[in-house]
Write an enzyme that holds these catalytic residues in place. Structure first.
Site, PDB file in Angstrom:
ATOM      1  N   LEU A  92     -13.966 -27.564 -23.464  1.00 55.26           N
ATOM      2  CA  LEU A  92     -13.117 -28.277 -24.414  1.00 55.26           C
ATOM      3  C   LEU A  92     -11.930 -28.953 -23.745  1.00 55.26           C
ATOM      4  O   LEU A  92     -11.220 -29.732 -24.391  1.00 55.26           O
ATOM      5  CB  LEU A  92     -12.636 -27.319 -25.504  1.00 55.26           C
TER       6      LEU A  92
ATOM      7  N   GLY B  14      -1.316  -7.794 -28.242  1.00 54.43           N
ATOM      8  CA  GLY B  14      -1.622  -6.429 -28.652  1.00 54.43           C
ATOM      9  C   GLY B  14      -3.098  -6.134 -28.631  1.00 54.43           C
ATOM     10  O   GLY B  14      -3.939  -7.007 -28.387  1.00 54.43           O
ATOM     11  N   HIS B  15      -3.408  -4.872 -28.906  1.00 50.24           N
ATOM     12  CA  HIS B  15      -4.782  -4.412 -29.048  1.00 50.24           C
ATOM     13  C   HIS B  15      -4.833  -3.404 -30.201  1.00 50.24           C
ATOM     14  O   HIS B  15      -3.812  -3.097 -30.825  1.00 50.24           O
ATOM     15  CB  HIS B  15      -5.288  -3.786 -27.747  1.00 50.24           C
ATOM     16  N   ASP B  16      -6.035  -2.883 -30.453  1.00 55.93           N
ATOM     17  CA  ASP B  16      -6.260  -1.980 -31.582  1.00 55.93           C
ATOM     18  C   ASP B  16      -5.185  -0.900 -31.686  1.00 55.93           C
ATOM     19  O   ASP B  16      -4.659  -0.642 -32.775  1.00 55.93           O
ATOM     20  CB  ASP B  16      -7.644  -1.344 -31.428  1.00 55.93           C
ATOM     21  N   ILE B  17      -4.834  -0.264 -30.581  1.00 54.41           N
ATOM     22  CA  ILE B  17      -3.875   0.843 -30.619  1.00 54.41           C
ATOM     23  C   ILE B  17      -2.529   0.384 -31.166  1.00 54.41           C
ATOM     24  O   ILE B  17      -1.840   1.139 -31.877  1.00 54.41           O
ATOM     25  CB  ILE B  17      -3.727   1.486 -29.220  1.00 54.41           C
TER      26      ILE B  17
ATOM     27  N   ASP C 148      -9.898  -3.070 -34.778  1.00 51.78           N
ATOM     28  CA  ASP C 148     -10.784  -4.091 -34.222  1.00 51.78           C
ATOM     29  C   ASP C 148     -11.991  -4.365 -35.111  1.00 51.78           C
ATOM     30  O   ASP C 148     -12.274  -5.512 -35.450  1.00 51.78           O
ATOM     31  CB  ASP C 148     -11.279  -3.660 -32.839  1.00 51.78           C
TER      32      ASP C 148
END
Length: 389
Positions: free
Chosen positions: A70, A134-137, A165
């Site tokens: 892209l 961030g992430h799931d935690i 998630d």
């Protein structure tokens, strides 16, 4: 006919939460086209790793894969031609990235006003945390779920990344897309769908949050009746060092449990917190008298809510799991037998199915470009300039 046959979804997201959501839709017939960057064009690299990992990864099944650059003008034009044919687009970039790529909602809605443009992110597209990584935690921390899991006086117990998630993210995303498709049948217009995993976590705990919002009761880890604070909803170690789960919330199930264990005197004391230390001590001692399988077989015959706590290598041998076809065995020409987790919802008239698992980076690039009207010579030229792969 399949339930979502004729619906085309462009999946620009590269991480598991969104790929799980589009897998759910692909399993029921949606034509999901994953748009990947050519090798070396993305700092993410190949998140699936080896060919074997890609084949065994269920998030790739029933999908087609095209490599489009892209950042290249001709690659972007090919992308726009694909957008013209799409019903849904899914992206999981940080806010602002799609605009730099020329793939933002305002740009694409001019090309296809019926497009349902879906963004999946940790905190949503607005608010003070919109640009926070961030992430799931992190999402289950801010969403309140992590603070309810664990034991008193111990650090919060970190679950694997299911809650934010996959449930708060991918599953809510798939649900949101279906809502927008239903709305489009009535209005004829597409729309922008903003799905935040933190929002999804809060939605999942809405019933639990009502105890605080309505009565001011804060759920503390390991102290409530559904998170380890009671003997009737808990796990117990068995004689073989394994664990059994008990979920006897209703009074009649509690009575059955007490009778089966030989502790009829505890029947009137299901909610007597002052007796819990004594009940816990006796239950833990009793459960160590038999193996996990012995307890499961015995208690199952006495109308007790019971389940063996499996490790992952045990799950797929369970007779109920196998009967419900929640483990699928597929044949692959190179990899041999491939096992995938099965399809959850069982629809009687339009069931889901796994139709393909063989996926390589850009495996369907030529096919899809041909469908868009590109000649073989034009595809060759696009490959030479690095616009596609």
């Amino acid at each position: 006919m399949m339930a979502l046959e004729g619906i085309r979804i462009l999946d620009m997201a590269h991480l598991p939460p969104a790929r799980y959501g589009t897998m759910l839709l692909a399993d029921f017939g949606a034509d999901v086209i994953c748009i990947e960057q050519p090798p070396g064009a993305s700092r993410l690299g190949d998140v699936d790793g080896s060919d074997r990992a890609r084949v065994f990864n269920p998030l790739n099944r029933n999908k087609r894969f095209i490599c489009l650059n892209l950042k290249d003008e001709e690659g972007r034009q090919a992308f726009y031609r694909l957008v013209e044919t799409a019903d849904v687009l899914v992206e999981g970039f940080r806010p602002g990235v799609t605009k730099r790529l020329g793939a933002d909602y305002e740009t694409l809605r001019q090309i296809n006003p019926r497009l349902i443009y879906t963004s999946l992110s940790g905190y949503g597209q607005d608010g003070p945390y919109a640009s926070l990584v961030g992430h799931d935690i992190n999402y289950i921390s801010i969403g309140g779920a992590l603070g309810m899991i664990g034991w008193p006086g111990q650090p919060p117990a970190i679950p694997v990344n299911i809650i934010a998630d996959f449930a708060g993210g991918g599953l809510h995303m798939a649900f949101s897309i279906l809502l927008a498709l239903q709305a489009r049948q009535r209005t004829g217009r597409g729309q922008y769908v903003d799905v935040a995993m933190t929002d999804g976590v809060l939605s999942l705990i809405s019933w639990l949050a009502s105890f605080y919002l309505g009565e001011g009761n804060v759920i503390r880890p390991g102290q409530e009746f559904l998170n380890g604070g009671t003997p009737f909803y808990n796990v117990y170690e068995t004689a073989d060092g394994r664990w059994i789960s008990i979920g006897c919330v209703e009074g009649w199930f509690w009575e059955n449990l007490c009778r089966a264990l030989g502790f009829e005197e505890y029947i009137p004391h299901q909610w007597s917190k002052e007796r819990y230390p004594e009940i816990f001590e006796n239950f833990r001692r009793r459960f160590k008298e038999r193996t996990r399988e012995e307890w499961f077989q015995y208690l199952s015959q006495h109308e007790v809510c019971v389940g063996p706590v499996y490790s992952l290598d045990e799950v797929f041998e369970d007779p109920q799991v196998r009967h419900r076809r929640m483990v699928l065995e597929l044949e692959h020409p190179q990899m041999g037998r491939v096992r995938h987790v099965g399809i959850g919802p069982k629809l009687s008239e339009t069931p889901g199915s796994v139709r393909s698992v063989e996926v390589q980076r850009g495996q369907h690039t030529d096919q899809l470009l041909s469908e868009l009207g590109y000649s073989a010579e034009e595809v060759r030229r696009l490959r030479e300039r690095g616009a596609v792969a």
